[in-house]
Design an enzyme around this catalytic site. Structure first.
Site, PDB file in Angstrom:
ATOM      1  N   ASN A 138       0.852  -1.194   0.000  1.00 15.23           N
ATOM      2  CA  ASN A 138       0.000   0.000   0.000  1.00 15.23           C
ATOM      3  C   ASN A 138       0.887   1.243   0.000  1.00 15.23           C
ATOM      4  O   ASN A 138       0.780   2.111   0.863  1.00 15.23           O
ATOM      5  CB  ASN A 138      -0.953  -0.014   1.199  1.00 15.23           C
ATOM      6  CG  ASN A 138      -2.082   0.990   1.040  1.00 15.23           C
ATOM      7  OD1 ASN A 138      -2.408   1.384  -0.074  1.00 15.23           O
ATOM      8  ND2 ASN A 138      -2.654   1.402   2.146  1.00 15.23           N
ATOM      9  N   LEU A 139       1.757   1.307  -0.983  1.00 19.10           N
ATOM     10  CA  LEU A 139       2.852   2.272  -0.988  1.00 19.10           C
ATOM     11  C   LEU A 139       2.378   3.703  -1.211  1.00 19.10           C
ATOM     12  O   LEU A 139       1.373   3.956  -1.868  1.00 19.10           O
ATOM     13  CB  LEU A 139       3.868   1.883  -2.064  1.00 19.10           C
ATOM     14  CG  LEU A 139       4.448   0.470  -1.957  1.00 19.10           C
ATOM     15  CD1 LEU A 139       5.513   0.258  -3.028  1.00 19.10           C
ATOM     16  CD2 LEU A 139       5.030   0.202  -0.567  1.00 19.10           C
ATOM     17  N   GLN A 160       4.108   8.149  -0.908  1.00 16.86           N
ATOM     18  CA  GLN A 160       5.295   8.966  -1.156  1.00 16.86           C
ATOM     19  C   GLN A 160       6.402   8.720  -0.137  1.00 16.86           C
ATOM     20  O   GLN A 160       7.585   8.843  -0.455  1.00 16.86           O
ATOM     21  CB  GLN A 160       4.913  10.448  -1.157  1.00 16.86           C
ATOM     22  CG  GLN A 160       4.062  10.869  -2.340  1.00 16.86           C
ATOM     23  CD  GLN A 160       4.782  10.636  -3.661  1.00 16.86           C
ATOM     24  OE1 GLN A 160       5.972  10.902  -3.797  1.00 16.86           O
ATOM     25  NE2 GLN A 160       4.060  10.125  -4.641  1.00 16.86           N
ATOM     26  N   HIS A 176       7.196   5.806   1.223  1.00 23.51           N
ATOM     27  CA  HIS A 176       7.910   4.614   0.766  1.00 23.51           C
ATOM     28  C   HIS A 176       8.807   4.940  -0.428  1.00 23.51           C
ATOM     29  O   HIS A 176       9.944   4.452  -0.526  1.00 23.51           O
ATOM     30  CB  HIS A 176       6.919   3.516   0.351  1.00 23.51           C
ATOM     31  CG  HIS A 176       6.118   2.955   1.472  1.00 23.51           C
ATOM     32  ND1 HIS A 176       4.766   3.133   1.571  1.00 23.51           N
ATOM     33  CD2 HIS A 176       6.477   2.210   2.543  1.00 23.51           C
ATOM     34  CE1 HIS A 176       4.313   2.510   2.653  1.00 23.51           C
ATOM     35  NE2 HIS A 176       5.334   1.950   3.260  1.00 23.51           N
ATOM     36  N   GLY A 232      11.762   4.450   7.721  1.00 18.36           N
ATOM     37  CA  GLY A 232      11.287   5.811   7.925  1.00 18.36           C
ATOM     38  C   GLY A 232      11.292   6.204   9.391  1.00 18.36           C
ATOM     39  O   GLY A 232      11.127   5.364  10.279  1.00 18.36           O
TER      40      GLY A 232
END
Length: 283
Positions: free
Chosen positions: A32-33, A35, A37, A149
């Site tokens: 469910n990528l 920005q 990722h 992240g």
């Protein structure tokens, strides 16, 4: 771009890449990528010859069956985004592939202390699920670098400690949070927000910014700062879940020796749990 679903084929490819002397970067995701990722992928390309992204919705790290069932699965769309970013390999295994003997018989990797405080205190087993699957991915991919992240700040610190304690020869590269123009951190869960909730969502970032400004001005009354932030969230339709201010290095309470604080926030907006974090220099 290769899309690999089995550990057997992945190991074969990794062996070939290692024989060719390639430097490998791993970006672990649950799909469910967004920005955020894609920023990880861009950063990975700077540090390696080969970029591998994993897409695996890890059942071991979910403490609520409903969350696991509702987590968006968008493999085809994700692969298109990764292809556009020139990712070399996508590893997208099934739960059966990652846990062939079932999760109840799976050897566990758990980082003590850090996994049971803050968010870990209210989500027992969550970080154990994260470190177990990440350690499996590290063993399978054998990356030189892995990128995570900073939004999931506690997770990042736990993984750093796991790598240090277990002597993984892997450099962990933290990547700053990517936000939209309102300040809202990109998240896979943002898709679950209604139109009205999307208008409310930036309040989480705004509440965090208010804390940051107070910390910078020398106000270290953590309880008062958190109470004010929680009140702001509640007034704007959130249900405050986890809100912490702690030492950015140790995740312990702030002390006179603390040089950098981290604000960790989690709150429910409707049926969606949003998280965010921010580091604040205290010197």
């Amino acid at each position: 771009m290769l899309i690999i679903e089995t550990t057997l084929i992945l190991r074969r490819e990794i062996k070939r890449l290692k024989q060719e002397g390639k430097r490998i970067a791993l970006v672990p995701t649950m799909g469910n990528l967004h920005q955020g990722h894609l920023k990880l992928i861009e950063e990975a390309r700077i540090h390696a010859d080969v970029v591998i992204a994993s897409i695996f919705v890890n059942p071991m790290q979910f403490d609520r069956e409903a969350d696991l069932a509702n987590y968006p699965r968008t493999l085809q769309e994700d692969c298109e985004l990764l292809r556009d970013k020139h990712v070399d390999i996508v590893f997208a295994p099934s739960a059966k592939e990652m846990y062939p003997n079932g999760m109840e018989n799976q050897t566990i990797v758990e980082v003590p202390v850090l996994s049971s405080v803050l968010e870990g205190a209210s989500r027992p087993g969550h970080f154990r699920g994260v470190t177990t699957v990440v350690s499996k991915l590290f063993n399978l991919v054998q990356p030189d670098v892995a990128l995570f992240g900073e939004k999931d700040y506690q997770q990042l610190q736990i993984i750093k400690k796991m790598v240090s304690d277990l002597c993984f020869d892997i450099s962990i590269i933290p990547v700053p949070i990517v936000r939209d123009k309102t300040g809202l951190a990109f998240s896979s869960r943002n898709r679950l927000l209604s139109d009205n909730e999307k208008q409310q969502a930036p309040v989480l970032y705004q509440a965090m910014q208010q804390i940051a400004e107070q910390l910078k001005s020398g106000n270290l009354d953590v309880n008062q700062l958190l109470q004010t932030a929680k009140a702001t969230l509640e007034q704007q339709g959130f249900r405050a879940d986890e809100c912490f201010i702690c030492d950015a290095q140790t995740l312990a309470p702030l002390s006179e020796e603390s040089r950098c604080a981290v604000i960790l926030m989690a709150a429910w907006l409707g049926n969606t749990r949003l998280i965010d974090s921010q580091q604040v220099s205290l010197v």
